[in-house]
Design a protein around this motif. Structure first.
Motif, mmCIF file in Angstrom:
data_model
loop_
_atom_site.group_PDB
_atom_site.id
_atom_site.type_symbol
_atom_site.label_atom_id
_atom_site.label_comp_id
_atom_site.label_asym_id
_atom_site.label_seq_id
_atom_site.Cartn_x
_atom_site.Cartn_y
_atom_site.Cartn_z
ATOM 1 N N ALA A 185 -76.298 -40.104 -15.935
ATOM 2 C CA ALA A 185 -76.601 -38.651 -16.402
ATOM 3 C C ALA A 185 -75.876 -38.216 -17.490
ATOM 4 C CB ALA A 185 -76.353 -37.839 -15.044
ATOM 5 N N LEU A 186 -76.502 -37.016 -18.396
ATOM 6 C CA LEU A 186 -75.554 -36.670 -19.241
ATOM 7 C C LEU A 186 -74.309 -35.964 -18.909
ATOM 8 C CD1 LEU A 186 -78.563 -34.408 -21.335
ATOM 9 C CD2 LEU A 186 -77.357 -36.750 -21.783
ATOM 10 N N SER A 187 -74.219 -35.426 -17.796
ATOM 11 C CA SER A 187 -72.964 -35.003 -17.477
ATOM 12 C C SER A 187 -71.932 -36.198 -17.299
ATOM 13 C CB SER A 187 -72.933 -34.340 -16.103
ATOM 14 O OG SER A 187 -73.842 -35.111 -15.081
ATOM 15 N N ALA A 188 -72.239 -37.355 -16.689
ATOM 16 C CA ALA A 188 -71.459 -38.378 -16.634
ATOM 17 C C ALA A 188 -70.960 -38.879 -18.176
ATOM 18 C CB ALA A 188 -72.112 -39.488 -16.042
ATOM 19 N N GLY A 189 -72.010 -38.878 -18.860
ATOM 20 C CA GLY A 189 -71.455 -39.175 -20.259
ATOM 21 C C GLY A 189 -70.390 -38.373 -20.978
ATOM 22 N N VAL A 190 -70.570 -36.863 -20.662
ATOM 23 C CA VAL A 190 -69.655 -35.793 -20.983
ATOM 24 C C VAL A 190 -68.223 -35.959 -20.348
ATOM 25 C CG1 VAL A 190 -69.095 -33.425 -21.047
ATOM 26 C CG2 VAL A 190 -71.460 -34.012 -21.770
ATOM 27 N N LEU A 191 -68.244 -36.411 -18.938
ATOM 28 C CA LEU A 191 -67.035 -36.530 -18.491
ATOM 29 C C LEU A 191 -66.304 -37.876 -18.871
ATOM 30 C CD1 LEU A 191 -65.397 -35.871 -15.916
ATOM 31 C CD2 LEU A 191 -66.826 -37.394 -14.496
ATOM 32 N N ALA A 192 -67.080 -38.995 -19.205
ATOM 33 C CA ALA A 192 -66.377 -40.020 -19.936
ATOM 34 C C ALA A 192 -65.685 -39.609 -21.272
ATOM 35 C CB ALA A 192 -67.498 -41.261 -20.252
ATOM 36 N N GLY A 193 -66.445 -38.700 -21.948
ATOM 37 C CA GLY A 193 -65.842 -38.207 -23.335
ATOM 38 C C GLY A 193 -64.687 -37.397 -23.168
ATOM 39 N N MET A 194 -64.681 -36.577 -21.974
ATOM 40 C CA MET A 194 -63.486 -35.823 -21.642
ATOM 41 C C MET A 194 -62.102 -36.821 -21.191
ATOM 42 S SD MET A 194 -65.437 -32.896 -19.282
ATOM 43 C CE MET A 194 -64.094 -32.272 -18.632
ATOM 44 N N ALA A 195 -62.544 -37.670 -20.505
ATOM 45 C CA ALA A 195 -61.338 -38.487 -20.231
ATOM 46 C C ALA A 195 -60.733 -39.234 -21.323
ATOM 47 C CB ALA A 195 -61.662 -39.659 -19.286
ATOM 48 N N ALA A 196 -61.640 -39.617 -22.188
ATOM 49 C CA ALA A 196 -61.110 -40.337 -23.433
ATOM 50 C C ALA A 196 -60.196 -39.361 -24.264
ATOM 51 C CB ALA A 196 -61.995 -40.899 -24.219
#
Length: 377
Positions: A225-236
């Motif tokens: 999901a797009l939200s999962a992609g954003v969460l991955a970006g936030m972590a990095a």
């Protein structure tokens, strides 16, 4: 037909004998008994040279790929942003020029190729914080539909919703219909900072294939999901070598105020550590984003002294992380303001890359160059 002995074949291949024997057993190299010594073998030269050429090509590809990961050549197509001759371009438009008047929402329209929109009303359920942002996106990532197999229109609508979720968590529910830079200024009770916040958000919206964006694209490439992609970006982004660099700059500025700017710089270098938030491989003449922000406000005296001392000692200019730290103190914003600004702004870029990656529909799966035990060289 020419035949090579084992030493000649190994020299051309650049491998161990075991690899040569393996290639013979797999039929890649034809072998025959040496007529002069039945205990030895000869290897067909044509086969050996063909395999050696193929191996050399692979080694060159490995070298190119490894160097590309470290600020090297581009590794994937994108029409979103690039750094060219010291300029940051969003779909071919200069980000510094855009920052004169545009809002973050305007940049979302540009990067997402969407119609103008208004974010959903922001929730008042939680106190705005970075922690609340991670929790909110994690909850969405566990529930939202995969990005794979969905139309561009539906995904754009979901992008608006995801940005709205992050905004609720970082900005809060006040001024729900205002642009995000105004809402942030109101939430921080710093109305006079609205314009510099707007400029910072625009300049931070995207930066081609940085670490957090790459994490987002890898995640979306799996169909997540797009939200999962954003969460991955936030972590990095949270790491000290990425969005967290402003925290180190704030600490160094505090040392500069107490012990003097040059002493603080020399102490840092004396500990074997680089000066944080200075220099950027993609901007050899200085980070244009930082320069654009510094042109709009006067940094605190100890930040200005630190900037001058670091440049004098290292030859490196301040980057965007230093500028964020300086404007945070200049406008008396919350200590976490650099990360909040970075995360909120870059969410627009992450979603743009997520949309682009979803349309490309290809899994990003690099290979590892194994250097552990048992490797034949």
């Amino acid at each position: 037909m020419d035949w090579l002995n084992a030493n000649e074949a190994l020299t051309l291949l650049g491998t161990r004998p075991q690899t040569l024997y393996a290639n013979v057993s797999r039929g890649r190299i034809k072998a025959m008994r040496d007529p002069k010594d039945s205990r030895k073998s000869l290897y067909r030269g044509e086969d050996v040279r063909k395999l050696a050429k193929r191996a050399a090509g692979r080694r060159r590809q490995e070298t190119v790929a490894a160097e590309a990961i470290r600020y090297g050549e581009p590794v994937m197509p994108s029409s979103l942003s690039t750094i060219e001759n010291g300029r940051l371009l969003y779909r071919g438009r200069d980000a510094v020029v855009l920052s004169e008047k545009a809002t973050l929402e305007d940049i979302a329209v540009l990067l997402w190729e969407a119609a103008p929109f208004q974010l959903p009303a922001r929730s008042r359920a939680t106190t705005p914080s970075l922690q609340a942002a991670f929790v909110a996106l994690a909850e969405r990532a566990a529930q939202d539909a995969p990005s794979i197999g969905r139309s561009e229109l539906i995904l754009r609508l979901e992008a608006i919703s995801v940005l709205g979720t992050l905004a609720s968590s970082l900005v809060g529910g006040r001024s729900a219909t205002d642009p995000l830079h105004v809402a942030l200024a109101v939430a921080w009770d710093r109305a006079g900072a609205a314009d510099i916040i707007r400029r910072a958000l625009v300049l931070l919206a995207d930066h081609e294939l940085n670490a957090s964006t790459f994490a987002t694209r890898v995640t979306i490439s799996t169909g997540a999901a797009l939200s999962a992609g954003v969460l991955a970006g936030m972590a990095a982004l949270s790491g000290p070598l990425h969005g967290g660099a402003a925290v180190a700059a704030q600490a160094l500025a505090g040392q500069a105020r107490t012990m003097g700017a040059e002493a603080a710089v020399l102490a840092r270098l004396g500990q074997g550590m680089p000066v944080p938030a200075f220099g950027h491989p993609l901007y050899p003449d200085g980070d244009i984003r930082a320069a654009a922000l510094f042109g709009q406000f006067t940094p605190p005296e100890h930040y200005a002294a630190l900037h001058a001392a670091a440049y004098r000692v290292t030859g490196e200019r301040a980057n965007i992380d230093f500028a964020l730290a300086a404007l945070t103190e200049a406008y008396d914003l919350p200590h976490e303001a650099p990360m909040v600004l970075f995360m909120l702004a870059r969410c627009v870029g992450w979603l743009a890359h997520g949309l682009e990656q979803a349309q490309q529909g290809q899994l990003i799966r690099p290979r590892a160059h194994y250097v552990g035990a048992g490797v034949e060289r």
